[in-house]
Design an enzyme around this catalytic site. Structure first.
Site, PDB file in Angstrom:
ATOM      1  N   THR A 123       0.818  -1.224   0.000  1.00 51.14           N
ATOM      2  CA  THR A 123       0.000   0.000   0.000  1.00 51.14           C
ATOM      3  C   THR A 123       0.847   1.267   0.000  1.00 51.14           C
ATOM      4  O   THR A 123       1.956   1.268   0.553  1.00 51.14           O
ATOM      5  CB  THR A 123      -0.909  -0.030   1.249  1.00 51.14           C
ATOM      6  N   ASP A 124       0.266   2.332  -0.528  1.00 47.39           N
ATOM      7  CA  ASP A 124       0.949   3.637  -0.473  1.00 47.39           C
ATOM      8  C   ASP A 124       1.062   4.138   0.965  1.00 47.39           C
ATOM      9  O   ASP A 124       1.835   5.070   1.239  1.00 47.39           O
ATOM     10  CB  ASP A 124       0.226   4.673  -1.357  1.00 47.39           C
ATOM     11  N   GLU A 125       0.278   3.547   1.891  1.00 46.08           N
ATOM     12  CA  GLU A 125       0.308   4.033   3.275  1.00 46.08           C
ATOM     13  C   GLU A 125       1.669   3.817   3.927  1.00 46.08           C
ATOM     14  O   GLU A 125       1.969   4.435   4.938  1.00 46.08           O
ATOM     15  CB  GLU A 125      -0.770   3.334   4.112  1.00 46.08           C
ATOM     16  N   TYR A 148      -1.763  -0.651  11.083  1.00 46.54           N
ATOM     17  CA  TYR A 148      -1.939  -1.288   9.766  1.00 46.54           C
ATOM     18  C   TYR A 148      -0.757  -0.967   8.853  1.00 46.54           C
ATOM     19  O   TYR A 148      -0.136  -1.880   8.287  1.00 46.54           O
ATOM     20  CB  TYR A 148      -3.248  -0.803   9.121  1.00 46.54           C
ATOM     21  N   LYS A 152       2.105  -3.460   7.250  1.00 49.32           N
ATOM     22  CA  LYS A 152       2.352  -3.632   5.808  1.00 49.32           C
ATOM     23  C   LYS A 152       3.805  -3.279   5.487  1.00 49.32           C
ATOM     24  O   LYS A 152       4.466  -3.964   4.695  1.00 49.32           O
ATOM     25  CB  LYS A 152       1.394  -2.765   4.987  1.00 49.32           C
TER      26      LYS A 152
HETATM   27  P1  NAD Z   1     -10.189  -6.996   2.305  1.00 46.90           P
HETATM   28  O1  NAD Z   1     -10.187  -6.660   3.753  1.00 46.90           O
HETATM   29  O2  NAD Z   1     -11.391  -6.661   1.498  1.00 46.90           O
HETATM   30  O3  NAD Z   1      -9.916  -8.556   2.099  1.00 46.90           O
HETATM   31  C1  NAD Z   1      -8.946  -9.229   2.834  1.00 46.90           C
HETATM   32  C2  NAD Z   1      -9.142 -10.718   2.570  1.00 46.90           C
HETATM   33  O4  NAD Z   1      -8.096 -11.432   3.273  1.00 46.90           O
HETATM   34  C3  NAD Z   1     -10.470 -11.255   3.093  1.00 46.90           C
HETATM   35  O5  NAD Z   1     -11.061 -12.118   2.132  1.00 46.90           O
HETATM   36  C4  NAD Z   1     -10.086 -12.046   4.347  1.00 46.90           C
HETATM   37  O6  NAD Z   1     -10.956 -13.115   4.641  1.00 46.90           O
HETATM   38  C5  NAD Z   1      -8.687 -12.515   3.981  1.00 46.90           C
HETATM   39  N1  NAD Z   1      -7.848 -12.779   5.158  1.00 46.90           N
HETATM   40  C6  NAD Z   1      -7.652 -11.960   6.232  1.00 46.90           C
HETATM   41  N2  NAD Z   1      -6.839 -12.558   7.118  1.00 46.90           N
HETATM   42  C7  NAD Z   1      -6.493 -13.754   6.582  1.00 46.90           C
HETATM   43  C8  NAD Z   1      -5.658 -14.822   7.018  1.00 46.90           C
HETATM   44  N3  NAD Z   1      -5.034 -14.769   8.200  1.00 46.90           N
HETATM   45  N4  NAD Z   1      -5.512 -15.881   6.226  1.00 46.90           N
HETATM   46  C9  NAD Z   1      -6.164 -15.967   5.021  1.00 46.90           C
HETATM   47  N5  NAD Z   1      -6.975 -15.011   4.575  1.00 46.90           N
HETATM   48  C10 NAD Z   1      -7.134 -13.900   5.339  1.00 46.90           C
HETATM   49  O7  NAD Z   1      -8.889  -6.299   1.706  1.00 46.90           O
HETATM   50  P2  NAD Z   1      -8.675  -5.556   0.314  1.00 46.90           P
HETATM   51  O8  NAD Z   1      -9.149  -4.178   0.427  1.00 46.90           O
HETATM   52  O9  NAD Z   1      -9.161  -6.435  -0.751  1.00 46.90           O
HETATM   53  O10 NAD Z   1      -7.064  -5.505   0.285  1.00 46.90           O
HETATM   54  C11 NAD Z   1      -6.326  -6.591  -0.249  1.00 46.90           C
HETATM   55  C12 NAD Z   1      -4.838  -6.269  -0.124  1.00 46.90           C
HETATM   56  O11 NAD Z   1      -4.558  -5.052  -0.805  1.00 46.90           O
HETATM   57  C13 NAD Z   1      -4.366  -6.068   1.304  1.00 46.90           C
HETATM   58  O12 NAD Z   1      -3.107  -6.651   1.444  1.00 46.90           O
HETATM   59  C14 NAD Z   1      -4.274  -4.545   1.450  1.00 46.90           C
HETATM   60  O13 NAD Z   1      -3.273  -4.207   2.380  1.00 46.90           O
HETATM   61  C15 NAD Z   1      -3.884  -4.148   0.058  1.00 46.90           C
HETATM   62  N6  NAD Z   1      -4.312  -2.817  -0.368  1.00 46.90           N
HETATM   63  C16 NAD Z   1      -5.623  -2.431  -0.237  1.00 46.90           C
HETATM   64  C17 NAD Z   1      -6.014  -1.181  -0.717  1.00 46.90           C
HETATM   65  C18 NAD Z   1      -7.445  -0.716  -0.609  1.00 46.90           C
HETATM   66  O14 NAD Z   1      -7.706   0.453  -0.908  1.00 46.90           O
HETATM   67  N7  NAD Z   1      -8.389  -1.552  -0.237  1.00 46.90           N
HETATM   68  C19 NAD Z   1      -5.072  -0.326  -1.302  1.00 46.90           C
HETATM   69  C20 NAD Z   1      -3.740  -0.759  -1.395  1.00 46.90           C
HETATM   70  C21 NAD Z   1      -3.385  -2.004  -0.938  1.00 46.90           C
HETATM   71  O1  DAU Z   2      -4.093   4.076   0.628  1.00 49.71           O
HETATM   72  C1  DAU Z   2      -4.316   2.689   0.528  1.00 49.71           C
HETATM   73  C2  DAU Z   2      -5.103   2.253   1.726  1.00 49.71           C
HETATM   74  O2  DAU Z   2      -6.401   2.796   1.548  1.00 49.71           O
HETATM   75  C3  DAU Z   2      -5.173   0.751   1.897  1.00 49.71           C
HETATM   76  O3  DAU Z   2      -3.878   0.255   2.172  1.00 49.71           O
HETATM   77  C4  DAU Z   2      -6.112   0.359   3.028  1.00 49.71           C
HETATM   78  O4  DAU Z   2      -6.256  -1.041   3.064  1.00 49.71           O
HETATM   79  C5  DAU Z   2      -7.451   1.012   2.794  1.00 49.71           C
HETATM   80  O5  DAU Z   2      -8.288   0.769   3.885  1.00 49.71           O
HETATM   81  C6  DAU Z   2      -7.307   2.521   2.578  1.00 49.71           C
HETATM   82  O6  DAU Z   2      -6.904   3.203   3.788  1.00 49.71           O
HETATM   83  P1  DAU Z   2      -7.533   4.631   4.193  1.00 49.71           P
HETATM   84  O7  DAU Z   2      -7.401   4.813   5.628  1.00 49.71           O
HETATM   85  O8  DAU Z   2      -7.033   5.711   3.312  1.00 49.71           O
HETATM   86  O9  DAU Z   2      -9.048   4.321   3.744  1.00 49.71           O
HETATM   87  P2  DAU Z   2     -10.456   4.525   4.476  1.00 49.71           P
HETATM   88  O10 DAU Z   2     -11.472   4.120   3.480  1.00 49.71           O
HETATM   89  O11 DAU Z   2     -10.510   3.935   5.822  1.00 49.71           O
HETATM   90  O12 DAU Z   2     -10.502   6.120   4.634  1.00 49.71           O
HETATM   91  C7  DAU Z   2     -10.321   6.993   3.543  1.00 49.71           C
HETATM   92  C8  DAU Z   2     -10.314   8.417   4.081  1.00 49.71           C
HETATM   93  O13 DAU Z   2     -11.626   8.737   4.546  1.00 49.71           O
HETATM   94  C9  DAU Z   2      -9.381   8.602   5.254  1.00 49.71           C
HETATM   95  O14 DAU Z   2      -8.824   9.916   5.211  1.00 49.71           O
HETATM   96  C10 DAU Z   2     -10.296   8.492   6.469  1.00 49.71           C
HETATM   97  C11 DAU Z   2     -11.614   9.061   5.964  1.00 49.71           C
HETATM   98  N1  DAU Z   2     -12.836   8.482   6.542  1.00 49.71           N
HETATM   99  C12 DAU Z   2     -12.957   7.124   6.553  1.00 49.71           C
HETATM  100  C13 DAU Z   2     -14.077   6.516   7.078  1.00 49.71           C
HETATM  101  C14 DAU Z   2     -14.204   5.007   7.112  1.00 49.71           C
HETATM  102  C15 DAU Z   2     -13.845   9.306   7.016  1.00 49.71           C
HETATM  103  O15 DAU Z   2     -13.739  10.557   6.984  1.00 49.71           O
HETATM  104  N2  DAU Z   2     -14.960   8.700   7.530  1.00 49.71           N
HETATM  105  C16 DAU Z   2     -15.122   7.352   7.593  1.00 49.71           C
HETATM  106  O16 DAU Z   2     -16.173   6.879   8.105  1.00 49.71           O
END
Ligand code: NAD
Ligand code: DAU
Length: 349
Positions: A123-125, A148, A152
């Site tokens: 992730t970019d985080e 988190y 990562k």
């Molecule tokens: P998500 O939370 O929707 O899905 C996570 C999946 O992993 C679920 O199906 C869950 O059951 C499975 N899981 C969790 N713990 C596990 C374990 N111990 N063993 C096996 N399976 C397990 O997540 P997402 O948003 O699809 O993100 C997927 C990946 O991408 C993550 O690694 C996250 O860090 C990364 N990522 C997410 C975002 C985003 O915006 N959502 C952005 C950048 C990177």
């Molecule tokens: O940047 C990549 C990341 O993006 C991924 O690695 C993470 O898995 C994913 O959860 C996401 O993280 P963020 O913290 O950026 O996403 P989130 O959707 O939780 O929040 C986006 C922005 O919105 C953040 O600035 C917090 C704000 N927010 C979020 C929620 C859930 C609110 O203002 N209100 C809310 O209820």
């Protein structure tokens, strides 16, 4: 290629599986997923009966089960994680266990089985806050802010160490905020959309001026495919979207798209340690792998809102039991819950 996909029942993993099992694609898939609250096999109904697809329920921290499932595969695409920043702040143990220990377990197995590639989805985080106007390229320092992002970053460093020490075929992807169909409504966009569907207020953390770089999940999945097929071992590739937008602007855009009033905007207590701005420089993947985002934010938002409006049974399913108690605790009783975990906000850390 026979792909071992971890976390394929989650948001990005399920979009990736549906994309790579499109008709005519040569790959087969073993989807290994623990099915936590975020894992949902309903995301994969369209491929469940495909002869190229197999689901194995399992935990990535369980070395024995993971090795049995990974045997015979050619490459790994590792999505499985505890992916929500807020949950990692309230209860960090699960993020550390899955994201750090689980990644370590998978690295050990993939090394033992001599797989040809290990794509680690990060992730970019990990870069932390970017100053106004600044963009992180792949050489930017790692500077995580939440449990988190620290977990990562730790897993990224483990992958890097395996490449350097064991000549391991690891590649790291760092993507920005994904949005699109099948995203669990704990995350900002689906939370807002699903609240608007029932005219509930939109919780905006702090002043709402935090900025995020929005990437449609299908663009991300195309980038992952490019890295899997052509990415260089040992490299990091940033994958970002078309627009960097303040949260409050995003909320207002959704209100407009769904024809709802701005009186639904509700400012709530901020997330502790909240990063102000993420912004990625994605020139490397554009130049090396010819990847560019194809979906504009305007088109992607329209498609996403339509998807949530149409898939009412899916939305009702994920907004059930666990989600209701999560929402009650951290939104309806937000001040008390935050006070309990972070009595004093960290300043300038
Ligand atoms: P998500 O939370 O929707 O899905 C996570 C999946 O992993 C679920 O199906 C869950 O059951 C499975 N899981 C969790 N713990 C596990 C374990 N111990 N063993 C096996 N399976 C397990 O997540 P997402 O948003 O699809 O993100 C997927 C990946 O991408 C993550 O690694 C996250 O860090 C990364 N990522 C997410 C975002 C985003 O915006 N959502 C952005 C950048 C990177
Ligand atoms: O940047 C990549 C990341 O993006 C991924 O690695 C993470 O898995 C994913 O959860 C996401 O993280 P963020 O913290 O950026 O996403 P989130 O959707 O939780 O929040 C986006 C922005 O919105 C953040 O600035 C917090 C704000 N927010 C979020 C929620 C859930 C609110 O203002 N209100 C809310 O209820």
């Amino acid at each position: 290629m026979k792909l071992f996909i971890t976390g394929g029942a989650g948001f990005i993993g399920s979009n990736f599986i549906r994309q790579i099992l499109a008709p005519g694609r040569p790959h087969t898939v073993v989807n290994y997923d623990k099915l936590t609250y975020a894992g949902n096999l309903a995301n994969l109904e369209s491929v469940a009966k495909d002869a190229r697809y197999r689901f194995v329920k399992g935990d990535i921290c369980d070395a024995h089960a993971a090795e049995a499932a990974m045997s015979g595969c050619d490459a790994v695409v590792h999505f499985a994680a505890e992916s929500h920043v807020d949950r990692s702040i309230y209860e960090p143990a699960a993020a550390i266990q899955t994201n750090v220990t689980g990644t370590f377990v998978l690295l050990q197995i993939a090394k033992k089985l001599a797989l040809s590639k290990f794509v680690h989805v990060s992730t970019d985080e990990v870069y932390g806050d970017m100053a106004p106007g600044a963009f992180a390229d792949e050489n930017a320092p790692i500077h995580p802010s939440s449990p988190y992002s620290a977990s990562k970053a730790s897993s990224d460093l483990l992958v890097r160490s395996y490449v350097r020490t064991y000549n391991f075929p690891g590649v790291i992807i760092r993507a920005s905020n994904n949005y699109g169909p099948y995203q669990f409504p704990e995350k900002f966009l689906p939370l807002l959309i699903s609240n608007l569907l029932v005219d509930k207020p939109l919780p905006i953390y702090g002043d709402g001026k935090q900025e995020r770089d929005w990437l449609h999940v299908e663009d991300h999945c195309r980038g992952i495919m490019a890295v899997l097929e052509r990415g260089r071992i040992g490299e990091v590739y940033n994958i970002g979207g078309t627009d960097i937008v303040e949260n409050i602007a995003m909320a207002k855009a959704l209100l407009k798209a769904m024809g709802k009033p701005e009186t639904l905007l509700t400012y709530v207590k901020d997330r502790p340690g909240h990063d102000r701005r993420y912004a990625l420089d994605c020139k490397k993947i554009a130049a090396e792998l010819d990847w560019q985002p194809q979906i504009t934010l305007a088109d992607g938002l329209r498609q996403t809102v339509d998807w949530y409006k149409t898939n009412t049974a899916w939305v009702a399913g994920v907004r059930g039991g666990e989600y209701r108690s999560y929402y009650h605790k951290y939104y309806e009783n937000r001040d008390a819950s935050l006070q309990a975990i972070a009595p004093k906000s960290p300043s300038g850390v």
